[in-house]
Design an enzyme around this catalytic site. Structure first.
Site, PDB file in Angstrom:
ATOM      1  CG  ASP A 115      41.235  97.964  78.800  1.00 25.36           C
ATOM      2  OD1 ASP A 115      41.632  98.385  77.805  1.00 25.36           O
ATOM      3  OD2 ASP A 115      41.475  97.648  79.884  1.00 25.36           O
ATOM      4  CG  ASP A 133      45.340  97.436  75.982  1.00 22.25           C
ATOM      5  OD1 ASP A 133      46.045  97.932  76.247  1.00 22.25           O
ATOM      6  OD2 ASP A 133      44.329  96.869  76.272  1.00 22.25           O
TER       7      ASP A 133
END
Length: 155
Positions: A115, A133
């Site tokens: 991330d 995401d």
């Protein structure tokens, strides 16, 4: 068209994660737009917002790899076998599938998901997220919007 969206989503996601792993030191926070958009490099061994990080390795494989793989394959099969689905619904599902596959590839290859983005607006802060995401979130919002407008998914 479905496969193109899935492949483009997975490709953009994987390239952005690889660049992040190569160019951004882990746990460093780099302001991109003042302090509102932050670039970082965090490895998430769980699911969204770290859920499941403390699960046993076997439970992680089942819940974060096997189950998502099964669901994504079923979803892809179902939308590929339905000839008359709404175009926006197809795009929504393709984004969810592409994003899901992008994160699944990381979990299988690295044991974690890379991330790297975070938004900060005053007291509002998002979790740290990635392109996969974003794709999943956009796909889900499109799906909910279409259902709210009366489009039946028939999946």
């Amino acid at each position: 068209m479905i496969l193109i969206i899935v492949l483009m989503t997975v490709g953009c996601d994987q390239v952005s994660k690889e660049l992040t792993r190569q160019k951004v030191e882990p746990e460093v926070f780099i302001p991109v737009i003042k302090n509102h958009l932050i670039l970082t490099n965090v490895e998430n061994t769980g699911a969204m917002l770290g859920f499941g990080q403390d699960f046993s390795p076997i439970l992680k494989r089942l819940l974060l790899q096997a189950l998502p793989m099964l669901l994504l394959l079923i979803m892809l099969y179902r939308i590929m076998s339905k000839p008359n689905l709404n175009l926006l619904l197809l795009v929504a599902f393709a984004l969810v599938i592409g994003g899901g596959l992008g994160n699944l590839i990381d979990r299988i290859a690295y044991g974690s998901v890379t991330d790297f983005f975070q938004f900060r607006l005053g007291i509002f802060r998002t979790g740290i997220f990635n392109i996969a995401d974003v794709a999943v979130t956009i796909g889900v919002f499109m799906f909910v919007f279409l259902i709210a407008r009366g489009k039946k998914p028939a999946i």
